[in-house]
Scaffold this active site. Sequence first.
Site, mmCIF file in Angstrom:
data_model
loop_
_atom_site.group_PDB
_atom_site.id
_atom_site.type_symbol
_atom_site.label_atom_id
_atom_site.label_comp_id
_atom_site.label_asym_id
_atom_site.label_seq_id
_atom_site.Cartn_x
_atom_site.Cartn_y
_atom_site.Cartn_z
ATOM 1 N N THR A 142 0.805 -1.224 0.000
ATOM 2 C CA THR A 142 0.000 0.000 0.000
ATOM 3 C C THR A 142 0.838 1.275 0.000
ATOM 4 O O THR A 142 0.313 2.359 -0.227
ATOM 5 C CB THR A 142 -0.948 0.028 1.223
ATOM 6 O OG1 THR A 142 -0.157 -0.131 2.402
ATOM 7 C CG2 THR A 142 -1.978 -1.082 1.147
ATOM 8 N N THR A 197 4.020 3.893 -1.319
ATOM 9 C CA THR A 197 4.263 4.408 -2.672
ATOM 10 C C THR A 197 5.204 3.510 -3.468
ATOM 11 O O THR A 197 5.041 3.355 -4.666
ATOM 12 C CB THR A 197 4.826 5.842 -2.634
ATOM 13 O OG1 THR A 197 5.905 5.910 -1.712
ATOM 14 C CG2 THR A 197 3.764 6.843 -2.242
ATOM 15 N N VAL A 198 6.157 2.894 -2.787
ATOM 16 C CA VAL A 198 7.052 1.977 -3.510
ATOM 17 C C VAL A 198 6.285 0.730 -3.926
ATOM 18 O O VAL A 198 6.385 0.266 -5.060
ATOM 19 C CB VAL A 198 8.277 1.613 -2.646
ATOM 20 C CG1 VAL A 198 9.118 0.545 -3.341
ATOM 21 C CG2 VAL A 198 9.113 2.846 -2.350
ATOM 22 N N SER A 207 0.387 -3.781 6.312
ATOM 23 C CA SER A 207 0.298 -3.818 7.767
ATOM 24 C C SER A 207 -1.032 -4.427 8.204
ATOM 25 O O SER A 207 -1.961 -4.579 7.403
ATOM 26 C CB SER A 207 0.404 -2.399 8.306
ATOM 27 O OG SER A 207 -0.749 -1.686 7.911
ATOM 28 N N SER A 211 -4.292 -2.819 7.161
ATOM 29 C CA SER A 211 -4.833 -3.012 5.810
ATOM 30 C C SER A 211 -5.262 -4.455 5.557
ATOM 31 O O SER A 211 -6.091 -4.713 4.682
ATOM 32 C CB SER A 211 -3.781 -2.632 4.766
ATOM 33 O OG SER A 211 -3.421 -1.282 4.899
ATOM 34 N N LEU A 217 8.744 -2.338 1.714
ATOM 35 C CA LEU A 217 8.464 -2.039 3.120
ATOM 36 C C LEU A 217 9.230 -0.815 3.603
ATOM 37 O O LEU A 217 10.325 -0.513 3.127
ATOM 38 C CB LEU A 217 8.852 -3.244 3.987
ATOM 39 C CG LEU A 217 7.953 -4.486 3.830
ATOM 40 C CD1 LEU A 217 8.623 -5.702 4.452
ATOM 41 C CD2 LEU A 217 6.590 -4.234 4.486
ATOM 42 N N CYS A 262 17.907 5.341 -5.145
ATOM 43 C CA CYS A 262 17.562 5.832 -6.485
ATOM 44 C C CYS A 262 18.648 6.753 -7.054
ATOM 45 O O CYS A 262 18.960 6.707 -8.246
ATOM 46 C CB CYS A 262 16.219 6.553 -6.464
ATOM 47 S SG CYS A 262 16.022 7.676 -5.068
ATOM 48 N N GLY A 292 10.647 10.891 -4.274
ATOM 49 C CA GLY A 292 11.619 10.012 -3.634
ATOM 50 C C GLY A 292 11.485 9.970 -2.123
ATOM 51 O O GLY A 292 11.998 9.062 -1.475
ATOM 52 N N HIS A 341 14.645 12.457 -10.757
ATOM 53 C CA HIS A 341 15.830 13.054 -10.140
ATOM 54 C C HIS A 341 16.764 13.578 -11.222
ATOM 55 O O HIS A 341 16.763 13.116 -12.350
ATOM 56 C CB HIS A 341 16.578 12.015 -9.313
ATOM 57 C CG HIS A 341 15.817 11.503 -8.144
ATOM 58 N ND1 HIS A 341 14.656 12.088 -7.691
ATOM 59 C CD2 HIS A 341 16.058 10.463 -7.296
ATOM 60 C CE1 HIS A 341 14.210 11.417 -6.640
ATOM 61 N NE2 HIS A 341 15.031 10.430 -6.394
#
Lengths: 259, 259, 259, 259
Positions: free
Chosen positions: A15, A17-18, A40, A43, A87, A156, A188, A258
């Site tokens: 859930t 962003t990564v 987690s 969720s 995570l 990144c 990021g 970036h």
Amino acid sequence: MHEGRKINVGVLGATGTVGQRFIALLSEHPFFVLHALGASQRSAGKPYARAVTWKQTKYIPAVVREVVVQECKPECFRGCEIVFSGLDADVAGPIEEAFRRAEFAVFSNAKNHRRDPNVPLIVPLVNASHFSMIPQQRSLHNPPLQKGFIVTNANCSTTGVVIPLAALEKAFGPIESCMITTMQAISGAGYPGVPSLDIIDNIVPYIGGEEEKMEWETLKILGGVSEGEDGRKIFDMHARQPLRVSAQCNRVPVIEGHT
Amino acid sequence: MHEGRKINVGVLGATGTVGQRFIALLSEHPFFVLHALGASQRSAGKPYARAVTWKQTKYIPAVVREVVVQECKPECFRGCEIVFSGLDADVAGPIEEAFRRAEFAVFSNAKNHRRDPNVPLIVPLVNASHFSMIPQQRSLHNPPLQKGFIVTNANCSTTGVVIPLAALEKAFGPIESCMITTMQAISGAGYPGVPSLDIIDNIVPYIGGEEEKMEWETLKILGGVSEGEDGRKIFDMHARQPLRVSAQCNRVPVIEGHT
Amino acid sequence: MHEGRKINVGVLGATGTVGQRFIALLSEHPFFVLHALGASQRSAGKPYARAVTWKQTKYIPAVVREVVVQECKPECFRGCEIVFSGLDADVAGPIEEAFRRAEFAVFSNAKNHRRDPNVPLIVPLVNASHFSMIPQQRSLHNPPLQKGFIVTNANCSTTGVVIPLAALEKAFGPIESCMITTMQAISGAGYPGVPSLDIIDNIVPYIGGEEEKMEWETLKILGGVSEGEDGRKIFDMHARQPLRVSAQCNRVPVIEGHT
Amino acid sequence: MHEGRKINVGVLGATGTVGQRFIALLSEHPFFVLHALGASQRSAGKPYARAVTWKQTKYIPAVVREVVVQECKPECFRGCEIVFSGLDADVAGPIEEAFRRAEFAVFSNAKNHRRDPNVPLIVPLVNASHFSMIPQQRSLHNPPLQKGFIVTNANCSTTGVVIPLAALEKAFGPIESCMITTMQAISGAGYPGVPSLDIIDNIVPYIGGEEEKMEWETLKILGGVSEGEDGRKIFDMHARQPLRVSAQCNRVPVIEGHT
């Protein structure tokens, strides 16, 4: 391989962003099938589309909308061969280790195991040879693991830098020193990430830990794998040709990408 | 008054962005002396300059840099006649009531008591007459308070709107309906407030609770103070000339200044 | 000096953003009196407040509001000893020369004469010694000038860099090489300057001519003044200890303040 | 139609931002073939990819990269049945008339003919019935045109507003008054368009002419086509049920997408 069969994979931290990015990419991948999503306790038990605050440009892939989110426990990921971990660093360490112990191949975007002397930090175009560390990583368990291992990607910013550096070293030989200045997008930093009061009409000329990470990871990735006196493999951190890396990292008011 | 003597004042929630603004303004005020600063237990005991993450354009006023932050308890504010509250809504309610009970004049920027039928919601240019509610507010305590009371200001967006509306009503008589569209700066959301991922290259066309607050507060401020059947004073919410207010509130990527 | 008398000064290019900044600063200066303002024919004849599209944070200084703008001709600046030039590069060259010939001291922000071998490029904290070039500059006219000369400042980015570099050279001796990365505010591009479509949610990783200017100007400023074989003074461009300068200039969505 | 044959179309003003958008959309259209591109004399004769400063998110469509740009003259567009005009308002008027006279169907994004009493201002979901004005438009030429006509679209802000207004009128009958507040993206101002100094950390609460256009166009689009006393058709501007429209237009620092 991809003709004969597809590989079932899971996403840890699905859930965040990564994790969302993993899902967006894996849902269109020719070899992989999204088989399980973990997040987690808060969720777990909900359909993915209800559990997530989706932040990607494209819509939630239809194939995962109704998938019920699991807790991040190996027994919930039966049927997967590979798990991709998005995570948060504050929980990634022991969870990824539990999945390794349960014989999953763990590919992690978290920083927790990047400095582990037996875990390769892979940028595919640069140091795929570091996968040779995996047998030693498995052998440290009792009994040794058959299939489980952890591999991490790099920060990144590091990733973008080591690719041209590796190309330069290949063409001209070892580099002695290298100065890096980054201008990094707010994506990021995750979500909620950078407060808008800090970054609108501003740059933030420091990103905690980022400079140190770039300097350290660059050495691990560009260095080779040597054999120590006791016969064990070690990442040599570019030791034979010392490379000084100096990074200065800035956050800029750009959403994605970036520089 | 300001010639004969100055008045000692305190600030509740002194380390937050509202508290910082109170301090920046009060430190240059001709009538008031900053005498005590209160914040959470985490900050209490530290010099202000170390306890605060200062976010204002001007520097921390020298006069408060070394002031030791107190907890928000009346006994820590002895010597103050007035306290200005910049407390967060999740704690402001009972703390402000404790200060009122301890006979402080409490001027609050928090929303907690704005809807209290005995608490005036004051925009000085518009409804100073609502101070007439204070005696009734004091009389509800047993024994009645001598000096303590709570007065709140209005939501920042409401404040800007009721001033011209009051002027129009004064010139042309009661208004029947009013449509409001706001474009509000991110500073209004406090810190960390709006995530930059949400607002850069974007507007956010909804601010939770803001529209309802503007509609409700506008009626309370523009309405009069009447006497109910039981002889008690009530804010009449513009009842004799019903005023329909429709607000649509947007967050825009501007640091300071609502439109 | 500033006690005995004040000095009358003029501003060339008074309606541009650089000219506005000159005026904002000079209007509060203890030694100088704003005596004449010059701009293009289009503005000449109008009161300053009507001729200018004022873009500064502070208001137009009251003292210049009604001053009638002149054309940029020496005869319109009688009574001034010094003129500050904020002219655009496409007209600055011959106008500044005309003022020098008419015996004005010209301090210019324009780039036109920065590379002139007889014009000092001054950053006050660093190379005030370069004023020693002025007598030679005057002697090139026939008859030699008595009071007129041109001095330029450096590019805004160069200025910020040469100050610490000069301090480092003073402490540790000549520097051999230097890598510079800038993140420059949009105000540096004047008005209308950078189109918003190019810079919102973006950085622009190139500023035409800026990198080359930084590299060249840094050498002129940090270098000394030597005597050539023919007895003439020359800026030696740090020649005795070659200094390699590499600049990479970026535009960022920040209104004011380079990094 | 689109099975039997495709229609050749041209784009006027092909190098501007509107023209680019026409090209991006038409290059993927099932019915249309991009047959000719027109721009100013400066661009004419060059391959499109060299003539244009492409500002769209997607790449230049391969199919137009090598197309040689023409001048905007009817004789250069032989073979086209339709031309889409993205011309600037300062040249669009006579050019579009020349193409109409040469029997092209002209669909224009320019504002020049929007107020023409014989030119429909079409928002397809709302007032396709206004195409009925075309025969009268043709009949005004001598001899009457056979195929040529001009149709314009509405201002981008008007378009978004009239669609729900038309739906509301269909469901509930004529609307009496309507207040509109817009927050418009910078892309609507073209390129270079809004200077970044004006819009970063800011909103611009006025867009010249935009409010007046929204008020006028809304009436033309939502109104019907009536017959005047002389038997000629007229746009009745919602005259039978007067509709008061009040618009307030703001520019906000968002790249694309009006609100």
